[in-house]
Enzyme design. Structure first.
Site, mmCIF file in Angstrom:
data_model
loop_
_atom_site.group_PDB
_atom_site.id
_atom_site.type_symbol
_atom_site.label_atom_id
_atom_site.label_comp_id
_atom_site.label_asym_id
_atom_site.label_seq_id
_atom_site.Cartn_x
_atom_site.Cartn_y
_atom_site.Cartn_z
ATOM 1 N N HIS A 101 0.820 -1.205 0.000
ATOM 2 C CA HIS A 101 0.000 0.000 0.000
ATOM 3 C C HIS A 101 0.861 1.265 0.000
ATOM 4 C CE1 HIS A 101 -3.703 -2.343 1.572
ATOM 5 N NE2 HIS A 101 -3.679 -2.276 0.256
ATOM 6 N N GLU A 193 -5.177 -8.555 2.765
ATOM 7 C CA GLU A 193 -4.619 -9.619 3.611
ATOM 8 C C GLU A 193 -5.725 -10.374 4.346
ATOM 9 O OE1 GLU A 193 -1.542 -8.501 6.549
ATOM 10 O OE2 GLU A 193 -2.405 -10.078 7.808
ATOM 11 N N THR A 261 -1.942 -8.862 10.259
ATOM 12 C CA THR A 261 -0.611 -8.651 10.840
ATOM 13 C C THR A 261 -0.295 -7.203 11.193
ATOM 14 O OG1 THR A 261 0.216 -8.437 8.596
ATOM 15 C CG2 THR A 261 0.471 -10.589 9.642
ATOM 16 N N SER A 328 -2.635 2.461 3.836
ATOM 17 C CA SER A 328 -1.742 1.517 4.520
ATOM 18 C C SER A 328 -2.199 1.318 5.964
ATOM 19 C CB SER A 328 -0.310 2.065 4.482
ATOM 20 O OG SER A 328 0.465 1.470 5.502
ATOM 21 N N SER A 329 -2.551 0.089 6.277
ATOM 22 C CA SER A 329 -3.068 -0.216 7.609
ATOM 23 C C SER A 329 -2.027 0.063 8.699
ATOM 24 C CB SER A 329 -3.490 -1.687 7.651
ATOM 25 O OG SER A 329 -3.773 -2.093 8.950
ATOM 26 N N ASN A 330 -0.797 -0.416 8.494
ATOM 27 C CA ASN A 330 0.187 -0.241 9.578
ATOM 28 C C ASN A 330 0.544 1.229 9.766
ATOM 29 O OD1 ASN A 330 3.241 0.247 8.740
ATOM 30 N ND2 ASN A 330 2.239 -0.847 7.072
ATOM 31 N N SER A 391 5.517 0.141 4.476
ATOM 32 C CA SER A 391 5.511 0.168 3.006
ATOM 33 C C SER A 391 6.008 1.508 2.465
ATOM 34 C CB SER A 391 4.095 -0.119 2.500
ATOM 35 O OG SER A 391 3.152 0.658 3.200
HETATM 36 S S1 SF4 Z 1 3.994 -5.530 7.610
HETATM 37 FE FE1 SF4 Z 1 5.669 -6.358 6.378
HETATM 38 S S2 SF4 Z 1 6.596 -8.006 7.631
HETATM 39 FE FE2 SF4 Z 1 4.569 -7.546 8.466
HETATM 40 S S3 SF4 Z 1 3.188 -9.019 7.470
HETATM 41 FE FE3 SF4 Z 1 3.115 -7.118 6.265
HETATM 42 S S4 SF4 Z 1 4.653 -7.416 4.676
HETATM 43 FE FE4 SF4 Z 1 5.074 -8.940 6.278
#
Ligand code: SF4
Length: 418
Positions: A101, A193, A261, A328-330, A391
């Site tokens: 993302h 995901e 994740t 982007s989720s993270n 990302s």
């Molecule tokens: S954030 Fe990165 S290390 Fe974590 S699951 Fe997604 S692609 Fe893999």
């Protein structure tokens, strides 16, 4: 079973007869590393790495988070995509969806001639247009069982960049389904995901899943388990995240918790403990093992970046800039954390710092970006924290630092840096 087939690593049988699913690249890592470095690396970020993640420029302090930017899964996905292009300069190459993302990375792959089959970068082709000689890259998030089956039916060669941490979650929910437990997935039902993860459960007879986005939705599930909310309300509110044929009364008796994740790890832990408490109340603490399982499947890269933004927040910043794709989720969770400490903005890249007065940004609890004014504090000295999601290319981070300093009227010492 499709999954079993997909997990086989069918290696290349020569260029013309190439077929199957390739998970280990093409031995061209060295050959593509220069191109990847030139597209995404940053001398500015390297400068910070060599200076303990800190720089003072006049009256402006810039603190770069200890952990930021591309994770191991993203590194692998981009490396495989570049290797694939290099290995097959004359073939049609497709991606099932965004590889990660980040708009800059997806745009770059488009420039390299990779075509997207779905999502916002989708071009003119669909699955029906694919031919056996085509190459299809599966993104870092993975793909659903149905998508992989369709691609295999068309005879395409698949280059699988699915992150190992995502596959770890798949194994977990598959085990739940095999053992007769419903997978309750803390995630976003529309996220690639989570779609891929939930699809794994349906390979098993009687396999079911329920996706909960946050504690509020989990609370509703807990109320149902305790007999305090009717099934109709649950279906009405959470129906989009339920497996086909999901019946709350039958499928919320034995549950196993997993997470997308990249979720907020503290929230995932709370969600698991809320569900456990509800089941213990309903069935008795002595029977809890028959009704509840849980494994934290937040990946270490997500956890490290969340820990690092907490550390930055605790240092006392006047402003934090979080850089990364708005979808982007993270990255969204990083801005959620940063906002608890100080004034914080999520931007996609340096161009979002429109002027010293105006910024384009996205709030973590909103769907769309917006414009805001008075974002840059006038106070001096000024302490600014910087981070990027898993990302986010270092290039975007470096350019943002340069733009920030420019808007502060400061000339950086690393003038030669890009
Ligand atoms: S954030 Fe990165 S290390 Fe974590 S699951 Fe997604 S692609 Fe893999």
């Amino acid at each position: 079973m499709v999954h079993r087939e997909a997990s086989e690593d069918l290696r290349a049988r020569g260029d013309s007869g190439l077929s199957g699913l390739i998970r280990h690249g093409f031995g061209l890592k060295k050959e593509v590393s220069e191109a990847i470095g030139s597209d995404y690396q940053s001398d500015v970020v390297e400068w910070f790495r060599n200076h303990d993640h800190f720089g003072r420029f006049g009256e402006v302090e810039v603190h770069l988070a200890r952990e930021f930017g591309f994770c191991y899964g993203v590194d692998k996905a981009i490396d495989f995509a570049y290797q694939t292009r290099r290995r097959f300069p004359d073939r049609r190459i497709f991606l099932t969806a965004e590889i990660i993302h980040n708009p800059g990375v997806n745009q770059r792959l488009r420039e390299l001639g990779v075509q997207f089959l779905a999502g916002r970068y989708r071009g003119e082709f669909s699955y029906d247009d694919l031919r056996p000689e085509d190459i299809v890259i599966l993104p870092a998030f993975g793909a659903t069982v149905e998508e992989i089956a369709q691609l295999r039916e068309r005879g395409c060669t698949l280059v699988d960049t699915t992150c190992g941490s995502v596959i770890h979650v798949w194994k977990r929910v598959e085990k739940y389904a095999q053992d007769g437990f419903t997978a309750v997935i803390h995630g976003k039902y529309s996220h690639e995901e989570t779609r891929a993860t939930s699809s794994r459960v349906l390979q098993f007879p009687g396999g079911h899943y329920l996706i909960v986005r946050d504690k509020k939705q989990t609370q509703l599930v807990c109320e149902f388990i305790r007999g305090k909310a009717p099934a109709e309300v649950l279906v009405e509110k959470l129906g989009k995240g339920m497996s086909p044929g999901f019946e709350p009364a039958r499928h919320l008796v034995r549950i196993g918790v997993a997470n997308q994740t990249t979720m907020l790890s503290s929230e995932s832990l709370e969600i698991a403990s809320m569900l456990r408490a509800a089941l213990a109340e309903r069935y008795g603490e002595e029977h809890i093992d028959e009704h509840f399982r849980s494994f934290d499947t937040i990946c270490s890269a997500t956890q490290d970046r969340q820990d690092a933004i907490h550390e930055l927040g605790r240092k006392g910043m006047d402003l934090i800039l979080v850089i990364g794709g708005f979808n982007s989720s993270n990255t969204t969770h990083l801005i959620e954390i940063a906002s608890r400490y100080t004034r914080a903005y999520h931007i996609e890249d340096a161009s979002d710092l429109i002027s010293a007065n105006e910024i384009r940004h996205k709030r973590w609890d909103r769907q769309e970006p917006e414009r805001a004014t008075d974002w840059l504090p006038a106070k001096r000295p000024l302490r600014v924290g910087i981070t990027g999601g898993a990302s986010t290319p270092n290039r975007s981070i470096g350019q943002t630092i340069l733009r920030l300093l420019d808007l502060c009227g400061v000339s950086p010492r690393f003038a030669e840096a890009k």
